[in-house]
Structure formats: structure tokens, C-alpha cells
Design a protein around this motif. Structure first.
Motif, PDB file in Angstrom:
ATOM      1  N   GLY A   1     -11.746  12.842 -15.685  1.00  0.00           N
ATOM      2  CA  GLY A   1     -12.941  12.585 -16.449  1.00  0.00           C
ATOM      3  C   GLY A   1     -14.092  13.880 -16.254  1.00  0.00           C
ATOM      4  N   SER A   2     -15.063  13.415 -15.979  1.00  0.00           N
ATOM      5  CA  SER A   2     -16.076  14.180 -15.825  1.00  0.00           C
ATOM      6  C   SER A   2     -16.129  14.898 -14.548  1.00  0.00           C
ATOM      7  N   CYS A   3     -16.758  16.034 -14.500  1.00  0.00           N
ATOM      8  CA  CYS A   3     -16.721  16.776 -13.319  1.00  0.00           C
ATOM      9  C   CYS A   3     -17.701  16.078 -12.283  1.00  0.00           C
ATOM     10  N   GLU A   4     -18.353  15.291 -12.605  1.00  0.00           N
ATOM     11  CA  GLU A   4     -19.290  14.465 -11.781  1.00  0.00           C
ATOM     12  C   GLU A   4     -18.695  13.203 -11.066  1.00  0.00           C
ATOM     13  N   ASP A   5     -17.353  12.914 -11.553  1.00  0.00           N
ATOM     14  CA  ASP A   5     -16.766  11.634 -11.114  1.00  0.00           C
ATOM     15  C   ASP A   5     -16.123  11.978  -9.817  1.00  0.00           C
ATOM     16  N   LEU A   6     -16.673  11.538  -8.619  1.00  0.00           N
ATOM     17  CA  LEU A   6     -16.144  11.842  -7.403  1.00  0.00           C
ATOM     18  C   LEU A   6     -15.593  10.329  -7.076  1.00  0.00           C
ATOM     19  N   SER A   7     -15.210   9.450  -7.805  1.00  0.00           N
ATOM     20  CA  SER A   7     -14.963   8.160  -7.266  1.00  0.00           C
ATOM     21  C   SER A   7     -13.615   7.983  -6.626  1.00  0.00           C
ATOM     22  N   GLN A   8     -12.841   9.111  -6.784  1.00  0.00           N
ATOM     23  CA  GLN A   8     -11.531   9.172  -6.028  1.00  0.00           C
ATOM     24  C   GLN A   8     -11.656   9.960  -4.946  1.00  0.00           C
ATOM     25  N   VAL A   9     -12.721  10.737  -4.523  1.00  0.00           N
ATOM     26  CA  VAL A   9     -12.610  11.678  -3.526  1.00  0.00           C
ATOM     27  C   VAL A   9     -12.926  10.708  -2.363  1.00  0.00           C
ATOM     28  N   PRO A  10     -12.205  10.938  -1.178  1.00  0.00           N
ATOM     29  CA  PRO A  10     -12.517  10.107   0.074  1.00  0.00           C
ATOM     30  C   PRO A  10     -13.825  10.627   0.712  1.00  0.00           C
ATOM     31  N   GLU A  11     -14.359   9.658   1.336  1.00  0.00           N
ATOM     32  CA  GLU A  11     -15.689   9.898   2.013  1.00  0.00           C
ATOM     33  C   GLU A  11     -15.774  11.093   2.893  1.00  0.00           C
TER      34      GLU A  11
ATOM     35  N   ASP B   1     -11.886  20.530 -17.831  1.00  0.00           N
ATOM     36  CA  ASP B   1     -13.638  20.978 -17.792  1.00  0.00           C
ATOM     37  C   ASP B   1     -13.764  21.407 -16.458  1.00  0.00           C
ATOM     38  N   CYS B   2     -13.205  20.740 -15.239  1.00  0.00           N
ATOM     39  CA  CYS B   2     -13.423  20.892 -14.273  1.00  0.00           C
ATOM     40  C   CYS B   2     -12.446  21.963 -13.311  1.00  0.00           C
ATOM     41  N   GLY B   3     -13.116  22.764 -12.569  1.00  0.00           N
ATOM     42  CA  GLY B   3     -11.994  23.591 -11.546  1.00  0.00           C
ATOM     43  C   GLY B   3     -12.270  22.944 -10.335  1.00  0.00           C
ATOM     44  N   ALA B   4     -11.885  23.879  -9.187  1.00  0.00           N
ATOM     45  CA  ALA B   4     -11.616  23.269  -7.899  1.00  0.00           C
ATOM     46  C   ALA B   4     -12.031  24.392  -7.010  1.00  0.00           C
ATOM     47  N   CYS B   5     -12.103  24.163  -5.559  1.00  0.00           N
ATOM     48  CA  CYS B   5     -12.337  24.993  -4.570  1.00  0.00           C
ATOM     49  C   CYS B   5     -11.443  24.926  -3.620  1.00  0.00           C
ATOM     50  N   LEU B   6     -11.054  25.833  -2.899  1.00  0.00           N
ATOM     51  CA  LEU B   6     -10.270  26.287  -1.635  1.00  0.00           C
ATOM     52  C   LEU B   6     -10.834  25.360  -0.494  1.00  0.00           C
ATOM     53  N   LEU B   7     -12.247  25.125  -0.459  1.00  0.00           N
ATOM     54  CA  LEU B   7     -12.948  24.535   0.719  1.00  0.00           C
ATOM     55  C   LEU B   7     -12.860  23.384   0.654  1.00  0.00           C
ATOM     56  N   PHE B   8     -12.924  22.497  -0.327  1.00  0.00           N
ATOM     57  CA  PHE B   8     -13.033  21.065  -0.616  1.00  0.00           C
ATOM     58  C   PHE B   8     -12.491  20.403  -1.761  1.00  0.00           C
ATOM     59  N   LYS B   9     -12.377  19.155  -1.597  1.00  0.00           N
ATOM     60  CA  LYS B   9     -11.659  18.365  -2.756  1.00  0.00           C
ATOM     61  C   LYS B   9     -12.494  17.911  -3.882  1.00  0.00           C
ATOM     62  N   GLY B  10     -11.998  17.727  -4.865  1.00  0.00           N
ATOM     63  CA  GLY B  10     -12.665  17.011  -5.756  1.00  0.00           C
ATOM     64  C   GLY B  10     -13.003  18.072  -7.120  1.00  0.00           C
TER      65      GLY B  10
ATOM     66  N   ASP C   1     -14.230  13.799   2.540  1.00  0.00           N
ATOM     67  CA  ASP C   1     -14.256  14.907   1.629  1.00  0.00           C
ATOM     68  C   ASP C   1     -15.508  14.888   0.979  1.00  0.00           C
ATOM     69  N   LEU C   2     -16.410  14.055   0.798  1.00  0.00           N
ATOM     70  CA  LEU C   2     -17.578  14.140   0.146  1.00  0.00           C
ATOM     71  C   LEU C   2     -18.629  14.763   1.152  1.00  0.00           C
ATOM     72  N   LYS C   3     -18.122  14.505   2.489  1.00  0.00           N
ATOM     73  CA  LYS C   3     -19.296  14.688   3.536  1.00  0.00           C
ATOM     74  C   LYS C   3     -19.011  16.462   3.792  1.00  0.00           C
ATOM     75  N   VAL C   4     -17.708  16.821   3.390  1.00  0.00           N
ATOM     76  CA  VAL C   4     -17.315  18.348   3.607  1.00  0.00           C
ATOM     77  C   VAL C   4     -18.070  19.158   2.414  1.00  0.00           C
TER      78      VAL C   4
ATOM     79  N   PHE D   1     -21.178  22.050   2.989  1.00  0.00           N
ATOM     80  CA  PHE D   1     -21.219  23.276   2.203  1.00  0.00           C
ATOM     81  C   PHE D   1     -22.261  23.383   1.414  1.00  0.00           C
ATOM     82  N   ALA D   2     -23.078  22.445   1.283  1.00  0.00           N
ATOM     83  CA  ALA D   2     -24.388  22.360   0.012  1.00  0.00           C
ATOM     84  C   ALA D   2     -23.890  22.567  -1.141  1.00  0.00           C
ATOM     85  N   TYR D   3     -22.954  21.859  -1.756  1.00  0.00           N
ATOM     86  CA  TYR D   3     -22.361  22.291  -3.044  1.00  0.00           C
ATOM     87  C   TYR D   3     -23.362  21.521  -3.864  1.00  0.00           C
TER      88      TYR D   3
END
Length: 108
Positions: A38-48, A84-93, A50-53, A57-59
Motif C-alpha cells: 500500500g502506501s509508503c506511509e503504512d507502517l501497520s505491519q512493521v513491529p514496534e 512506490d516504496c523502496g527499502a533501506c538496509l538499516l531498518f525495515k518497512g 523496528d519502528l524504534k530503529v 536513525f531519525a528517518y
């Protein structure tokens, strides 16, 4: 015995890289998770955790520095075809191409 000296940034990058080596492709590939569908803003499936990570990193989704964006960072994983969304090697989502974090590193 004295070992090599690493900067804090180099050490953290190595630590994150090594820990990500044990993560399955499904967990790091936004196209294989619900958040990547979905949207690049949808973090509903990212564990807590990983959200802290991401926060550590001040993403942010819009870079405050025009020439330093996720899509020109060496840690950027471009979106697959039709995504639409890419990813990063440092964190999930999902990650915006226009995003930025404090560990931005220029592509070589």
C-alpha cells in the motif's frame, strides 16, 4: 592487544549490517510485506522494535537536505516494478525515495 579503531557511525553500520544478515528476505523486502503493498506511509505491519530503529536513525519522508535523499544513498533498496516504496538496509518497512536519515551515505 589493540584492535582497529572504528568511528561510532562505522561501528553502528557494521552492527546493523551484521544483524540484518540473519533476517529473512520477507522481513526486509517491502514487496513481500503488507506494508509494501500500500502506501509508503503504512507502517501497520512493521513491529514496534523496528519502528524504534527508524526513529533512532531519525528517518523522515522528506529530506531537509535537497541533495541527500534515500534514492541517492548507498543503503537504498529501490522499489520493485509496480511499487512506490523502496527499502533501506538499516531498518525495515517502506521508505520514500525523497526520504532521509542521519546515516545517509553517498553512492559510490
Amino acid at each position: 592487544m589493540v584492535g582497529p579503531h572504528y568511528s561510532r557511525r562505522e561501528f553502528l553500520l557494521m552492527l546493523v549490517f551484521l544483524s540484518s544478515c540473519q533476517v529473512s528476505e520477507k522481513e526486509t523486502d517491502p514487496d513481500r510485506t503488507e506494508a509494501g503493498k500500500g502506501s509508503c506511509e503504512d507502517l501497520s505491519q512493521v513491529p514496534e522494535h523496528d519502528l524504534k530503529v527508524r526513529q533512532t536513525f531519525a528517518y523522515v519522508k522528506e529530506s531537509p537536505i535537497a541533495e541527500n535523499r534515500c534514492d541517492n544513498c548507498k543503503l537504498w533498496l529501490p522499489p520493485k516494478e509496480g511499487r512506490d516504496c523502496g527499502a533501506c538496509l538499516l531498518f525495515k518497512g517502506p521508505v520514500f525515495a525523497s526520504g532521509y536519515c542521519t546515516y545517509w551515505a553517498p553512492q559510490e
